[in-house]
Design a protein around this motif. Structure first.
Motif, PDB file in Angstrom:
ATOM      1  N   ARG A  29     -16.639 -23.081 -59.359  1.00 32.94           N
ATOM      2  CA  ARG A  29     -15.529 -22.604 -58.531  1.00 32.94           C
ATOM      3  C   ARG A  29     -15.813 -22.782 -57.045  1.00 32.94           C
ATOM      4  NH1 ARG A  29     -15.380 -18.937 -62.845  1.00 32.94           N
ATOM      5  NH2 ARG A  29     -13.350 -18.868 -63.902  1.00 32.94           N
ATOM      6  N   TRP A  49     -11.268 -15.485 -53.995  1.00 32.37           N
ATOM      7  CA  TRP A  49     -10.782 -15.180 -55.333  1.00 32.37           C
ATOM      8  C   TRP A  49     -11.573 -14.017 -55.909  1.00 32.37           C
ATOM      9  CZ3 TRP A  49     -13.840 -19.232 -54.009  1.00 32.37           C
ATOM     10  CH2 TRP A  49     -15.059 -19.352 -54.648  1.00 32.37           C
ATOM     11  N   PRO A  91     -15.196  -9.914 -54.838  1.00 35.15           N
ATOM     12  CA  PRO A  91     -14.514 -11.178 -54.541  1.00 35.15           C
ATOM     13  C   PRO A  91     -15.478 -12.168 -53.896  1.00 35.15           C
ATOM     14  CG  PRO A  91     -13.262  -9.288 -53.721  1.00 35.15           C
ATOM     15  CD  PRO A  91     -14.622  -8.787 -54.089  1.00 35.15           C
ATOM     16  N   SER A 107     -15.582 -16.086 -51.578  1.00 35.50           N
ATOM     17  CA  SER A 107     -14.741 -16.914 -50.724  1.00 35.50           C
ATOM     18  C   SER A 107     -15.506 -18.120 -50.215  1.00 35.50           C
ATOM     19  CB  SER A 107     -14.207 -16.105 -49.533  1.00 35.50           C
ATOM     20  OG  SER A 107     -15.266 -15.761 -48.661  1.00 35.50           O
ATOM     21  N   THR A 156      -0.979 -15.772 -52.060  1.00 38.29           N
ATOM     22  CA  THR A 156      -1.721 -15.268 -53.203  1.00 38.29           C
ATOM     23  C   THR A 156      -1.100 -15.781 -54.498  1.00 38.29           C
ATOM     24  OG1 THR A 156      -2.149 -13.259 -51.951  1.00 38.29           O
ATOM     25  CG2 THR A 156      -2.656 -13.191 -54.279  1.00 38.29           C
ATOM     26  N   LEU A 160      -4.432 -15.817 -61.406  1.00 41.16           N
ATOM     27  CA  LEU A 160      -5.219 -16.657 -62.294  1.00 41.16           C
ATOM     28  C   LEU A 160      -4.865 -16.331 -63.742  1.00 41.16           C
ATOM     29  CD1 LEU A 160      -8.695 -16.474 -60.524  1.00 41.16           C
ATOM     30  CD2 LEU A 160      -7.032 -18.321 -60.417  1.00 41.16           C
ATOM     31  N   HIS A 209      -7.215 -13.122 -59.266  1.00 40.28           N
ATOM     32  CA  HIS A 209      -6.320 -13.530 -58.183  1.00 40.28           C
ATOM     33  C   HIS A 209      -7.041 -14.518 -57.278  1.00 40.28           C
ATOM     34  CE1 HIS A 209      -3.491 -10.273 -59.141  1.00 40.28           C
ATOM     35  NE2 HIS A 209      -4.560  -9.511 -59.296  1.00 40.28           N
ATOM     36  N   VAL A 210      -6.273 -15.439 -56.704  1.00 44.28           N
ATOM     37  CA  VAL A 210      -6.776 -16.348 -55.688  1.00 44.28           C
ATOM     38  C   VAL A 210      -5.894 -16.191 -54.458  1.00 44.28           C
ATOM     39  CG1 VAL A 210      -5.374 -18.271 -56.549  1.00 44.28           C
ATOM     40  CG2 VAL A 210      -7.364 -18.736 -55.140  1.00 44.28           C
ATOM     41  N   SER A 235      -5.153 -22.170 -58.635  1.00 49.71           N
ATOM     42  CA  SER A 235      -5.006 -21.347 -59.832  1.00 49.71           C
ATOM     43  C   SER A 235      -5.077 -22.205 -61.095  1.00 49.71           C
ATOM     44  CB  SER A 235      -3.676 -20.588 -59.791  1.00 49.71           C
ATOM     45  OG  SER A 235      -3.454 -19.867 -60.983  1.00 49.71           O
TER      46      SER A 235
END
Length: 519
Positions: A189, A214, A222, A224, A265, A268, A273-274, A300
């Motif tokens: 990711r 995310w 989270p 980033s 936003t 996923l 969430h992303v 996503s």
């Protein structure tokens, strides 16, 4: 109405052609300065929210430009034309009620002439010309010439904006395509997020910082990736994901100082969430908002594809381990078992000495070692499988002492099998022979192997105790191995067995890759 001046005719011929917006606005600002004899001229283009998206000037020195901290935003008098598109001609700029918002360091202004650039009934921009305090007011002729220029300038500006919009759309599409390729090639990711941020950085002009964050339902914190080192935006987005998650677009002016942060936003597939964030000095244009939304949705989808790809790789690895385990069981372990069985039989006969038994076992073990080396070579791709030896290998396997009396009928035709098929058939046959020798308690057994048309048929029959196919202990992998190997070859297997009536196993597989023995 007076005729158009020669100077204005030359200017109009120069602006009616389609050209990039920035260059066009500079030419128009110079033309306004020349036509009106102003000390300072400018032209601005309005965005959808009536703020200035572009602003070009003429007449100001480099020092005067350097003294202005930022370009006008379209507030006060400079934004008045977007609300009321009519000409303003006043002897002193401060006399107008809307005169406000000029940045510090702006050159002092006296007489002011502003003319809207109208496309239809809407103002898409405006000319501004001014003289220093104390200079005479702009004349009616100045106003008429600037208004005449504004008609053609509006058409040229609209064409340039269409051209610019097409270029931005193409640039945005290329950036999304590059981001999609990065998502496909990324190993994880973080790599995927970094590739998307990098791809979009150039497509979002005016954006000083990009970040992608995310949060996954399986992770507490989270994560980033930001576009710049020592970024403030990445951690700020992580805090947003911890405190508030709202799907869609938001414009936030209090997230970071002196900045407008636009975030998009998306959900996923796994419930996470992303969030994609862009930091700039003003709200994003509509096309930039669209690009940001498309990028968030792409991430996503890309994260979901990445998760599936990782699962497939794990499955492939598991299948490879299972294949290796099955091959070791069917080939190497059976060979070692045969060595042990030979030693046991040899020691039961008084006419065979221990030395002879050990020499025979040593020779058989050397064969096992050679087979193991060959198998390792096959796994690494360094050594091909041998072909054309299937019948000889099976007959050799059944020579000597066996618990059952074997009859062998092998008819392979004139063509050799390809090496991979030959190996699979050999391992299937050897597993069936081993099962008869170890478990069947049979007196007689037969092995029939035929190649007919495009099919290979292998039949092993014994008169032993039989077994229940549906009640095979989990620790016994022979039956499962036969079924899996036959299935891998695209074939079928039938077990016909029962208590006290022996067992018949019939296997049919396609004769793939048959080749001439003389080729």
């Amino acid at each position: 109405m007076r005729k158009t001046s020669p100077d204005l005719q030359d200017i109009l011929l120069g602006v009616i052609e389609i050209q990039p917006l920035e260059g066009l606005l500079r030419r128009l600002a110079d033309a306004a300065l020349h036509l009106t004899g102003a000390d300072y001229a400018a032209i601005g283009a309005y965005g959808d929210d009536r703020s200035l998206t572009h602003f070009e000037t003429s007449g100001a020195s480099q020092a005067e430009h350097a003294a202005i901290p930022h370009a006008p935003l379209g507030r006060g008098l400079l934004g008045e034309f977007a609300v009321e598109p009519s000409t303003i001609n006043i002897p002193a700029v401060e006399r107008h009620a809307a005169s406000a918002g000029f940045p510090a360091g702006h050159p002092p202004m006296g007489p002011f002439l502003g003319v809207p650039l109208k496309y239809g009934s809407r103002a898409i921009g405006a000319f501004y010309v001014t003289r220093r305090p104390g200079a005479p007011k702009f004349s009616e002729q100045d106003q008429q010439e600037l208004e005449s220029l504004a008609v053609y300038a509006a058409i040229a500006m609209s064409n340039a904006q269409v051209l610019q919009s097409e270029q931005r759309q193409r640039h945005g599409a290329e950036a999304l395509a590059m981001a999609a390729r990065g998502l496909q090639e990324a190993p994880d990711r973080h790599g995927a997020a970094r590739s998307v941020v990098t791809a979009l950085a150039d497509a979002l002009d005016g954006v000083t910082e990009l970040a992608l964050a995310w949060v996954l339902p399986t992770e507490e914190d989270p994560q980033s990736v930001a576009s710049t080192a020592n970024s403030d935006l990445g951690p700020a987005l992580e805090e947003m994901l911890e405190e508030r998650v709202r799907t869609g677009r938001q414009e936030i002016t209090d997230l970071l100082p002196n900045s407008v942060v636009t975030v998009q936003t998306a959900n996923l597939d796994d419930g996470g969430h992303v969030i994609f964030g862009a930091r700039s000095g003003r709200p994003l244009r509509a096309d930039q908002q669209t690009l940001l939304r498309a990028a968030a949705e792409l991430v996503s989808v890309g994260f979901a594809a990445l998760e599936r790809r990782q699962a497939e790789l794990a499955l492939d690895e598991y299948q490879m381990r299972d294949t290796v385990a099955r091959d070791l069981h069917d080939d190497i372990i059976q060979s070692i078992y045969a060595v042990g069985l030979g030693l046991h039989r040899a020691m039961a006969h008084e006419e065979i000495t221990k030395q002879e038994a050990l020499e025979k076992a040593s020779a058989d073990l050397n064969v096992v070692i050679a087979e193991l080396r060959a198998y390792i070579g096959q796994l690494t791709g360094d050594q091909p499988l041998s072909a054309g030896m299937l019948g000889a290998r099976l007959r050799s396997l059944l020579q000597g002492q066996t618990t059952a009396r074997w009859e062998v009928d092998i008819q392979l035709g004139e063509d050799d099998l390809d090496s991979a098929t030959e190996r699979h058939v050999y391992l299937l046959a050897r597993e069936l022979i081993s099962n008869v020798e170890r478990h069947a308690q049979a007196e007689t057994a037969t092995l029939t192997l035929r190649c007919e048309d495009d099919r290979i048929r292998l039949i092993v029959r014994d008169d032993g105790v039989g077994f229940d196919v549906n009640d095979v202990p989990a620790a016994r992998v022979g039956v499962r191995s036969i079924q899996q190997r036959t299935g891998d070859m695209g074939g079928s297997v039938i077990f016909d067995s029962g208590g006290g009536r022996g067992t018949t196993v019939t296997i049919e597989v396609p004769q793939a890759g048959a080749r001439s023995a003389t080729s």
